[in-house]
Design a protein around this motif. Structure first.
Motif, mmCIF file in Angstrom:
data_model
loop_
_atom_site.group_PDB
_atom_site.id
_atom_site.type_symbol
_atom_site.label_atom_id
_atom_site.label_comp_id
_atom_site.label_asym_id
_atom_site.label_seq_id
_atom_site.Cartn_x
_atom_site.Cartn_y
_atom_site.Cartn_z
ATOM 1 N N GLU A 732 43.677 8.454 21.768
ATOM 2 C CA GLU A 732 43.119 7.397 20.928
ATOM 3 C C GLU A 732 43.235 6.074 21.695
ATOM 4 O OE1 GLU A 732 41.999 8.027 17.860
ATOM 5 O OE2 GLU A 732 42.841 10.219 17.925
ATOM 6 N N TYR A 733 43.904 5.832 22.618
ATOM 7 C CA TYR A 733 43.626 4.613 23.419
ATOM 8 C C TYR A 733 42.630 4.620 24.328
ATOM 9 C CZ TYR A 733 48.340 2.560 21.651
ATOM 10 O OH TYR A 733 49.264 1.849 21.136
ATOM 11 N N ARG A 734 42.300 5.741 25.073
ATOM 12 C CA ARG A 734 41.210 6.043 25.719
ATOM 13 C C ARG A 734 40.132 5.939 25.011
ATOM 14 N NH1 ARG A 734 43.040 6.941 30.837
ATOM 15 N NH2 ARG A 734 44.885 8.171 31.100
ATOM 16 N N TYR A 735 39.780 6.359 23.711
ATOM 17 C CA TYR A 735 38.786 6.490 22.812
ATOM 18 C C TYR A 735 38.648 4.918 22.740
ATOM 19 C CZ TYR A 735 35.851 7.811 19.209
ATOM 20 O OH TYR A 735 34.585 8.044 18.322
ATOM 21 N N LEU A 736 39.476 4.015 22.013
ATOM 22 C CA LEU A 736 39.514 2.679 21.798
ATOM 23 C C LEU A 736 38.732 1.840 23.105
ATOM 24 C CD1 LEU A 736 42.468 1.822 19.974
ATOM 25 C CD2 LEU A 736 40.355 1.708 18.969
ATOM 26 N N ALA A 737 39.314 2.265 24.243
ATOM 27 C CA ALA A 737 38.895 1.543 25.554
ATOM 28 C C ALA A 737 37.443 1.763 25.840
ATOM 29 C CB ALA A 737 39.561 2.171 26.760
ATOM 30 N N ASP A 738 36.807 3.009 25.304
ATOM 31 C CA ASP A 738 35.508 3.173 25.486
ATOM 32 C C ASP A 738 34.721 2.420 24.570
ATOM 33 O OD1 ASP A 738 35.905 5.197 27.282
ATOM 34 O OD2 ASP A 738 35.801 6.939 26.109
ATOM 35 N N TYR A 739 35.282 1.923 23.311
ATOM 36 C CA TYR A 739 34.566 1.260 22.248
ATOM 37 C C TYR A 739 34.910 -0.304 22.642
ATOM 38 C CZ TYR A 739 32.514 5.209 19.773
ATOM 39 O OH TYR A 739 31.871 6.144 19.504
#
Length: 762
Positions: A732-739
């Motif tokens: 989830e954190y890596r997903y947030l970083a992408d956005y």
């Protein structure tokens, strides 16, 4: 046999079913057919030889009604007689009939039907006027009373003024009146005459009623009887007893009327009292259903320029699942200032002796009748002849706030404070009936009602502002309504200027000007418009509604100022609630005002009333319940309120999100799992969903650290283990970083992902 417990039913239970209304005994549930257990051989032989008598005392089972056809009784079971099968079918048909809603109460409640019996059974053997009702027609002194051992005389001379009196029926069984109507006997006596049962020999022996004079020496009664005959000739309404003819017999006049074979509400009250041994009033919903059905008859009379004057339980008869208004002996023209006034003490409006009857005094009698039907109204003909008893002494008033306010407005001491028309009363009574029926429900309303005064609410969010309260409907009778509606300016200042140029300053123009004052915060504009509205009509409740909106608009962010504004608004909206007890919108506005003013318990009660009554108001009321319950840390109550927002509502996604956030805040694994389920099907922004998921998984890790892993549990698709939860949080954190466009924020998110990920030493 045990007596039937259905209200107003005189029947008894027989073989598990009432022999009168067909309802099942409380211990027996209605079923399609009675299960059959083969009896012993000897009993089977006896049953087979018994005569088949089923249906001889009931209705014809060959009815075309599908419910009566009962196809499951075509073939008896082995050893079962045809009689037993047909009896089971009849019980089934009666149970189905009992479950059908009657016409009374608009399908909102159930009122047991009253079948019509044999008319001749109502004819007394020795008809007499009770001694306590015998008075001199000339001076009003008591006459015909018992003295010592001697019984009172039916006819004679008044000992005070020597005027003759007679209380004996003039017609005897077998008399042929006007060569057409064969008298069966005297049915009863009323305030102005004997009522006889007769057969119309010219029209298939149909039953009719002949109404003559109680005392031929009473000049006022004679005039009233003649007037009644004239009025009845023009009154044609299905809810009003019909006049067929006016005839003379041996010098006396008789009105030939329709025979109504049901039971009066007064008789039904007596039957209920005889059953229980105490005053046994009708449930409020049934009393409202009876009176509500009658109101179109009043409107018809008023449209003809007539007044009923003497409404009471005696004059309303239930026949089957319908009612009919009888005894128009007190009817008079609205412009008649000379004829004698007939009414009943305890029901007649207090101003009638001074100013005469009016539409307002008819409405008073309706309110008094509702009182007598719903509680033991002690002193209604003495101590409370011109007022209502204290609310604290009347259980129906305490239980049903809206019912009390309906009756209070009907019986307002000032006639100007009562409902203006019977149609206005009818619309409010429908709303009150909905509230009374809804009060017994523990769930949110599933049906909405059309209002002629308010539009449906538009709020779909967790908060409620003054501009989201229901809008007033347009007054289509206002000559400027179309012109006001044609003004399209979005700028309230420009709109106000346009309204000032109206050709005619009507109430619709003033309401629109007041709203522009609220929108712009211009108190002089607002005050001027509302003063003009009051000048046009001091009883226009819209002035109070607008004042409530103004007070809410001034709440602001400061707690002290908001509390004062809420309390001020509550007073204005309470006035609207009192004027319109059947409307839901004032309740919603009052609940919001109480909430802002700091009266959370009062707010919750009104939110609940709104929530139970009208489906169109469920969402704003549910969010209101959510807020007030959250304010006192009642999380379970807040969640229950959010759960009541239906999936069809535009507010449903927001309710699910708030539910999920509330559960997540509590933090147990069970709450976290339910929180994930609550948002699973919501359409969320990718960043919003990622933030939510990361928070859920981190809280779950805390729970695992405290209470251990739960490999059999899942949060969505993630098992409740340390490794699975760490990998989920990392994702989830890596997903947030992408956005995330900000480099520093993105780097921080990646660092958090690397920190929480599970590491391997191989």
């Amino acid at each position: 046999m045990n007596r039937c417990v259905e209200p107003g039913c005189p029947g008894s239970y027989e073989d598990g079913w009432c022999n009168f209304c067909g309802s099942p005994e409380p211990s027996q549930a209605p079923v399609a057919a009675t299960p059959f257990t083969p009896p012993p051989a000897a009993d089977r032989d006896a049953a087979a030889s018994a005569p088949d008598l089923a249906g001889t005392a009931g209705e014809d089972l060959s009815s075309s009604d599908p419910a009566a056809a009962a196809p499951h009784v075509a073939t008896p079971a082995p050893g079962q007689s045809t009689r037993a099968v047909r009896a089971a079918s009849e019980r089934h048909r009666r149970a189905q009939a009992a479950q059908r809603r009657s016409r009374l109460g608009m399908g909102l409640t159930q009122v047991p039907p009253v079948p019509v019996g044999d008319p001749t059974a109502a004819v007394p053997d020795d008809p007499q006027v009770p001694e306590d009702r015998r008075v001199c027609p000339n001076c009003g002194a008591p006459v015909g009373r018992a003295a010592g051992d001697a019984s009172g005389r039916q006819q004679g001379y008044c000992p005070q003024c020597r005027a003759p009196y007679s209380f004996t029926p003039k017609l005897a069984p077998g008399d042929l009146v006007a060569g057409q109507y064969e008298v069966v006997g005297a049915l009863a006596h009323g305030g102005m005459g004997w009522i006889y049962l007769a057969r119309d020999k010219n029209v298939s022996d149909r039953w009719v009623v002949l109404k003559g004079l109680l005392n031929t020496g009473d000049a006022d009664a004679l005039d009233a009887a003649v007037a009644e005959q004239q009025f009845l000739a023009q009154v044609k309404h299905p809810l009003i007893v019909e006049i067929y003819n006016v005839v003379t017999h041996e010098g006396d006049a008789y009105t030939v009327m329709e025979y109504v074979g049901g039971t009066s509400l007064k008789q039904m009250l007596k039957q209920r009292m005889a059953t229980t041994g105490r005053y046994n009033a009708f449930p409020v919903d049934q009393a409202l259903a009876f009176v509500l059905e009658t109101l179109p008859a009043f409107s018809h009379l008023h449209d003809l320029g007539l007044l009923y004057c003497d409404f009471k339980p005696d004059n309303l008869i239930q026949e089957g699942d319908a009612v009919k208004l009888i005894d128009l002996g007190g009817v008079r023209r609205q412009d008649d200032l000379e004829s004698p006034i007939y009414g009943t003490v305890g029901y007649q409006a207090p101003e009638v002796p001074e100013v005469g009857p009016s539409v307002a005094s008819d409405i008073w009698t309706i309110g008094r009748t509702l009182c007598v039907l719903t509680f033991e109204f002690r002193g209604y003909q003495s101590e409370y002849v011109a007022s209502l008893p204290p609310v604290s002494q009347v259980p129906p008033f305490l239980e049903h706030d809206a019912f009390y306010r309906l009756v209070a407005r009907c019986c307002a001491p000032d006639p100007n404070d009562r409902f203006l028309t019977v149609e206005e009363l009818r619309l409010q009574m429908i709303g009150v009936l909905r509230q009374v029926v809804a009060a017994g429900s523990a769930s949110a309303a599933t049906m909405s009602a059309h209002s002629t005064t308010f539009e449906a609410p538009v709020s779909t969010g967790e908060t409620l502002a003054w501009w989201e309260l229901p809008e007033l409907t347009r007054d289509e009778t206002d000559p400027m309504v179309d012109w006001v509606a044609s003004l399209q300016s979005a700028d309230p200042t420009a709109l106000h200027d346009a309204l000032l140029g109206a050709d005619e300053t009507t109430s619709e123009v003033l309401v629109a000007r007041a709203r522009t004052g609220i929108r712009t915060g211009q108190q002089p504009w607002f005050d001027e418009a509302v003063r003009g509205l009051v000048r046009l009509d001091p009883w226009d409740w819209r002035a109070a509604w607008l004042r409530g909106l103004w007070a809410l608009s001034q709440a602001g962010e400061d707690a002290t100022r908001a509390g004062a504004a809420g309390q001020s608004a509550a007073g204005h909206f309470a006035a609207v609630r009192d004027a319109l007890p059947g409307e839901v919108a004032p309740r919603l506005a009052l609940a919001l005002s109480s909430e802002i003013g700091g009266y959370s318990k009062a707010a919750e009660l009104d939110y609940e009333r709104v929530w139970r009554t009208d489906a169109a108001y469920v969402a704003p009321a549910a969010f209101g319940l959510y807020r007030v319950r959250r304010s006192r840390d009642d999380d379970d109550g807040a969640i229950a309120a959010l759960d009541s927002v239906p999936p069809s509502s535009r507010a449903h996604p927001r309710a699910r999100w708030l539910r999920a956030e509330l559960l997540r805040g509590r933090g147990t694994l069970a709450d976290l799992r339910e929180s994930v389920h609550a948002v699973a099907r919501l359409t969320l922004d990718p960043r919003q969903r990622a933030h939510f998921n990361a928070s859920i998984y981190e809280q779950a890790l805390t729970q695992v650290a405290q209470h251990g892993e739960q490999p059999g549990w899942r949060l969505g698709e993630v098992p409740v283990t340390r490794e699975a939860l760490r990998r989920a949080v990392e994702k989830e954190y890596r997903y947030l970083a992408d956005y995330t466009p900000d480099p520093l924020e993105r780097a921080a998110l990646i660092d958090r992902a690397n920190t929480i990920r599970p590491w391997s030493w191989t």
